[in-house]
Each structure stands twice: as structure tokens, then as C-alpha cells.
Design a protein around this motif. Structure first.
Motif, PDB file in Angstrom:
ATOM      1  N   ALA A  34     -12.744  36.830  28.358  1.00 43.03           N
ATOM      2  CA  ALA A  34     -13.357  35.634  28.946  1.00 43.03           C
ATOM      3  C   ALA A  34     -14.730  35.958  29.517  1.00 43.03           C
ATOM      4  CB  ALA A  34     -12.457  35.050  30.030  1.00 43.03           C
ATOM      5  N   GLU A  35     -15.589  34.969  29.498  1.00 40.57           N
ATOM      6  CA  GLU A  35     -16.940  35.068  30.067  1.00 40.57           C
ATOM      7  C   GLU A  35     -17.247  33.748  30.765  1.00 40.57           C
ATOM      8  OE1 GLU A  35     -19.646  37.239  29.861  1.00 40.57           O
ATOM      9  OE2 GLU A  35     -18.993  38.785  28.440  1.00 40.57           O
ATOM     10  N   PRO A  36     -18.175  33.750  31.721  1.00 35.82           N
ATOM     11  CA  PRO A  36     -18.597  32.479  32.323  1.00 35.82           C
ATOM     12  C   PRO A  36     -19.159  31.538  31.259  1.00 35.82           C
ATOM     13  CG  PRO A  36     -19.398  34.334  33.611  1.00 35.82           C
ATOM     14  CD  PRO A  36     -18.851  34.905  32.342  1.00 35.82           C
ATOM     15  N   ARG A  42     -15.289  28.585  31.904  1.00 33.77           N
ATOM     16  CA  ARG A  42     -14.996  29.786  31.122  1.00 33.77           C
ATOM     17  C   ARG A  42     -15.171  29.557  29.625  1.00 33.77           C
ATOM     18  NH1 ARG A  42     -15.459  32.323  34.963  1.00 33.77           N
ATOM     19  NH2 ARG A  42     -13.969  33.525  36.183  1.00 33.77           N
ATOM     20  N   LEU A  43     -15.550  30.629  28.942  1.00 42.68           N
ATOM     21  CA  LEU A  43     -15.470  30.719  27.492  1.00 42.68           C
ATOM     22  C   LEU A  43     -14.439  31.789  27.162  1.00 42.68           C
ATOM     23  CD1 LEU A  43     -19.245  30.686  26.407  1.00 42.68           C
ATOM     24  CD2 LEU A  43     -17.593  28.827  26.132  1.00 42.68           C
ATOM     25  N   HIS A  44     -13.658  31.566  26.107  1.00 41.53           N
ATOM     26  CA  HIS A  44     -12.624  32.507  25.695  1.00 41.53           C
ATOM     27  C   HIS A  44     -12.882  32.927  24.253  1.00 41.53           C
ATOM     28  CE1 HIS A  44     -10.382  31.213  29.273  1.00 41.53           C
ATOM     29  NE2 HIS A  44     -10.759  29.995  28.933  1.00 41.53           N
ATOM     30  N   GLN A  45     -12.763  34.229  24.008  1.00 40.60           N
ATOM     31  CA  GLN A  45     -13.030  34.746  22.662  1.00 40.60           C
ATOM     32  C   GLN A  45     -11.745  34.752  21.840  1.00 40.60           C
ATOM     33  OE1 GLN A  45     -14.086  38.929  22.089  1.00 40.60           O
ATOM     34  NE2 GLN A  45     -15.859  38.266  20.888  1.00 40.60           N
ATOM     35  N   TYR A  46     -11.718  33.898  20.823  1.00 41.81           N
ATOM     36  CA  TYR A  46     -10.543  33.737  19.967  1.00 41.81           C
ATOM     37  C   TYR A  46     -10.960  33.942  18.517  1.00 41.81           C
ATOM     38  CZ  TYR A  46      -6.714  31.322  17.528  1.00 41.81           C
ATOM     39  OH  TYR A  46      -5.674  30.995  16.679  1.00 41.81           O
ATOM     40  N   GLY A  48     -12.665  36.189  17.346  1.00 38.56           N
ATOM     41  CA  GLY A  48     -14.043  36.680  17.283  1.00 38.56           C
ATOM     42  C   GLY A  48     -15.102  35.704  17.739  1.00 38.56           C
ATOM     43  N   PHE A  49     -14.702  34.469  18.133  1.00 38.63           N
ATOM     44  CA  PHE A  49     -15.680  33.443  18.500  1.00 38.63           C
ATOM     45  C   PHE A  49     -15.306  32.826  19.846  1.00 38.63           C
ATOM     46  CE2 PHE A  49     -15.957  34.015  14.002  1.00 38.63           C
ATOM     47  CZ  PHE A  49     -17.303  33.889  13.702  1.00 38.63           C
ATOM     48  N   TRP A  50     -16.307  32.221  20.506  1.00 39.17           N
ATOM     49  CA  TRP A  50     -16.150  31.751  21.882  1.00 39.17           C
ATOM     50  C   TRP A  50     -15.920  30.250  21.957  1.00 39.17           C
ATOM     51  CZ3 TRP A  50     -15.658  35.247  25.735  1.00 39.17           C
ATOM     52  CH2 TRP A  50     -16.060  36.563  25.449  1.00 39.17           C
ATOM     53  N   HIS A  51     -14.901  29.864  22.747  1.00 42.56           N
ATOM     54  CA  HIS A  51     -14.523  28.460  22.922  1.00 42.56           C
ATOM     55  C   HIS A  51     -14.282  28.181  24.399  1.00 42.56           C
ATOM     56  CE1 HIS A  51     -13.623  28.371  18.552  1.00 42.56           C
ATOM     57  NE2 HIS A  51     -13.119  29.573  18.774  1.00 42.56           N
ATOM     58  N   THR A  52     -14.510  26.941  24.823  1.00 37.34           N
ATOM     59  CA  THR A  52     -14.194  26.579  26.195  1.00 37.34           C
ATOM     60  C   THR A  52     -12.677  26.475  26.360  1.00 37.34           C
ATOM     61  OG1 THR A  52     -14.185  24.174  25.847  1.00 37.34           O
ATOM     62  CG2 THR A  52     -16.315  25.209  26.311  1.00 37.34           C
ATOM     63  N   LEU A 214     -21.275  28.830  22.652  1.00 31.88           N
ATOM     64  CA  LEU A 214     -20.289  27.969  22.009  1.00 31.88           C
ATOM     65  C   LEU A 214     -20.188  28.276  20.519  1.00 31.88           C
ATOM     66  CD1 LEU A 214     -21.201  24.582  23.721  1.00 31.88           C
ATOM     67  CD2 LEU A 214     -19.127  25.926  24.105  1.00 31.88           C
ATOM     68  N   TYR A 215     -19.024  28.677  20.087  1.00 31.35           N
ATOM     69  CA  TYR A 215     -18.738  29.035  18.692  1.00 31.35           C
ATOM     70  C   TYR A 215     -19.581  30.222  18.219  1.00 31.35           C
ATOM     71  CZ  TYR A 215     -16.175  24.617  18.521  1.00 31.35           C
ATOM     72  OH  TYR A 215     -15.288  23.593  18.760  1.00 31.35           O
TER      73      TYR A 215
END
Length: 341
Positions: A34-36, A42-46, A48-52, A214-215
Motif C-alpha cells: 500500500a501507498e498513500p 490508499r492505493l493498493h498494488q494488485y 502489479g498495478f495500483w488501485h484505490t 492510478l493503474y
């Protein structure tokens, strides 16, 4: 540091809420990096890509339940790559027999008022994971006539299996990463709560270059679809925003042929192509009442999707150091695969 918003959760726009998650989604999120976030917390890496946090539920629902039809047409983009324009053009293209692309905001009585004059393109061509499947595992898609025109920001690796293995068509639009970044920075700052202040361009640029957007990473998003389009050119059409701006007539005709609704000789000799382009141009769409004052169901103001729509706006915002850094990333990640901007 800016003070946190005092708004109660019920007062927040839908895109900032983080409730209504399934147990499966909550358990998965707990295991993800997770990242801010740029807008959300938060953004979550799923995969290989980042989603809210909010959109993770839609991603899972879409992956687990969407069943593609061979006749479906999917418009896929990395965020801020010309998504709104592509949706408007393709909707007008597919529906030109039903709604002639009259560019006038006040059609005559003999004209059928075009939906684009009163409805935002994101409503007419909804996102799978951000709209249709955000709250439901089985949304009602019965109102969509064939071919169904849908959209997504999902990276190729995260597409539902039915999309990958069906005969549906994908039109993918990408853009110069420098313009993507500037547009994304403006867009996300417009969506942030006023009490939280704006993200600085320096901090946002650092995150974008690390792939935390985002993505993102943007380079992997582009590269996956580029490779897939080379392997399956009959299924995936890979476009650049810059060529759509430079040669809109040619690109529109190419898209029409690809999705199976090419222009007839009579249409080419007439004004159909130019009327579609005029109806969907930035100035016309951005000045419509619905796009100046309307909102999406999720709370975003329609006007936030219309800023400039130009090529090269990055020159007005990026320092020479930023330009060099992003050029190096683009060259290292994309140029060896034939992707240049």
C-alpha cells in the motif's frame, strides 16, 4: 500539514468512500502493498498495478463475474490518455444510424437529439470496474444492445478471462507520458477535498515515476497492450492520442473498420465523418450544459474530465530535470519495444 476533512463519511463523494467491501476484498487488501493515494487515502498494488481501496471491489467483481460476448467492444486506456474523447467518438460511430451526429445543441424537430448533447460520455460508455461492477457482482446489462460498448482502465493482466479468450474487440488508446502526468496531476487535485490541500507537482511526479499512480506503472500498462496487439492484431487495436489529434479522419475510419462498422461510400462522400468529429470535438463537448454543470453518479463533476485535451501541455509545467527523468524512464521501459513519444 493540511487539516483532515471534518466531513462525516456519509457526506463524502462516492469516489472517496471505502466501505461496502466484501470479506474477500478486505482479506485481499490486507495482504497487498500500500501507498498513500493521490485522492483517496490508499492505493493498493494488485497484480502489479495500483488501485484505490474503493475500486478494488469493482476490479474483483469484474474479474470474477463479467462474461464477455464475442460482439463486445471494449475501450481501454491508461487514465488521462484521451478516454472521454475516445468514448464519445466510438459511441457516435456505432450509433450513427440511430442518431445522426448533428453537432447543433438545438437539433431541428426532424432530428433525433443526440445522446452526447445531454449525457456525459462516461455514462453512455460505462466503466466495467469503476461503474457497472463497483457495487454489484451481476449488474443488469440487458439494456445494452449488441454490440455492447464498454470501457475499462484495467491492465491486460487483470482483464477477466472471458475478455481475453472471447472474440470481443479491444481499442486501446495511450498517450505521451509527460502529458498523462500533467493531466493526472490536475485531475486528481480537482478531486481532492479542499481541506486536504493539493498535491505538489514535485511529490506527484516522484510517485508517477515510481509507478505509484492510478493503474500505474504507466509503462507496464502500455507495454502489455502493445505486445498483445502485435500478437493478436485482429483483436486489439493500439492507438496513440497524438495520431488521433494529428489525423482524426484516418484514425476514425480505421477504428470503424476494426470494430466492424466501416463507412459506406455514400457516408464518405457525405459529411458523416466530419460531423462525428465536429460533434465530439473538445470545444463542443466541454461547452455543453451537461459537461459544465453535471456530475457522475459517483460524485465527480463532469467538467473535471475536460481540461485542455492538447498535445504538449507538459511544456508549461515540467522542469528540465523532470523532462529528462521521464524521457529516460520512457526510453528504458518502452523504446526498445518500439514505443516512442
Amino acid at each position: 500539514m493540511p487539516a483532515e476533512s471534518s466531513k462525516a463519511p456519509d457526506d463524502l463523494p462516492d469516489y472517496l468512500l471505502e466501505d461496502d467491501l466484501s470479506q474477500e476484498c478486505k482479506e485481499l487488501i490486507a495482504t497487498l502493498p500500500a501507498e498513500p493515494g493521490w485522492v483517496a487515502n490508499r492505493l493498493h498494488q494488485y497484480q502489479g498495478f495500483w488501485h484505490t481501496t474503493r475500486h478494488m471491489q469493482g476490479v474483483l467483481n469484474c474479474q470474477n463475474h463479467f462474461q464477455a460476448h464475442d460482439s463486445d467492444i471494449l475501450l481501454i486506456t491508461s487514465p488521462k490518455s484521451g478516454t472521454t474523447w475516445l468514448k464519445a467518438l466510438t459511441f457516435a460511430l456505432l450509433n450513427r444510424k440511430t442518431y445522426y451526429p448533428n453537432p447543433s445543441p438545438e437539433p431541428t424537430q426532424t432530428d433525433q437529439s443526440h445522446p452526447l448533447l445531454t449525457t456525459n460520455p462516461h455514462v453512455l460508455v460505462p466503466f466495467l470496474e469503476l461503474s457497472l461492477y463497483l457495487h454489484k457482482t451481476k449488474p443488469d446489462l440487458s439494456s445494452f444492445s449488441s454490440p455492447r460498448l464498454l470501457s475499462s482502465h484495467l491492465p491486460y493482466v487483470s482483464l477477466p478471462d472471458s475478455v481475453k479468450w472471447s472474440g470481443c474487440k479491444i481499442v486501446y488508446l495511450c498517450r505521451n507520458p509527460k502529458d498523462i502526468f500533467v493531466s493526472l496531476w490536475h485531475f486528481t487535485n480537482n478531486l481532492r477535498l479542499e481541506a486536504k490541500g493539493s498535491n505538489s507537482i514535485e511529490d506527484s511526479f516522484d510517485r508517477f515515476c515510481r509507478g505509484v499512480s492510478l493503474y500505474g506503472p504507466f509503462w507496464d500498462h502500455m507495454l502489455e497492450y502493445h505486445k498483445a496487439s502485435l500478437e493478436r492484431p485482429d483483436k486489439i487495436m493500439f492507438l496513440r492520442f497524438e495520431e488521433l489529434k494529428a489525423e482524426p479522419v484516418r484514425v476514425l475510419k480505421d477504428v470503424a473498420e476494426f470494430i466492424g462498422c466501416g463507412f459506406s461510400r455514400e457516408e464518405e462522400n457525405g459529411n458523416v465523418v466530419s460531423d462525428i468529429l465536429r460533434l465530439c470535438n473538445f470545444e463542443n463537448l466541454s461547452n455543453l450544459e451537461v459537461n459544465k454543470n453535471g456530475k457522475l453518479f459517483s460524485g465527480e463533476e463532469n467538467k473535471t474530465f475536460f481540461r485542455r485535451g492538447e498535445v504538449g501541455d507538459w511544456k508549461n509545467y515540467l522542469s528540465s530535470e523532470m523532462i529528462q527523468q521521464l524521457d529516460i524512464i520512457t526510453q528504458e521501459k518502452l523504446q526498445k519495444h518500439g514505443l516512442k513519444f
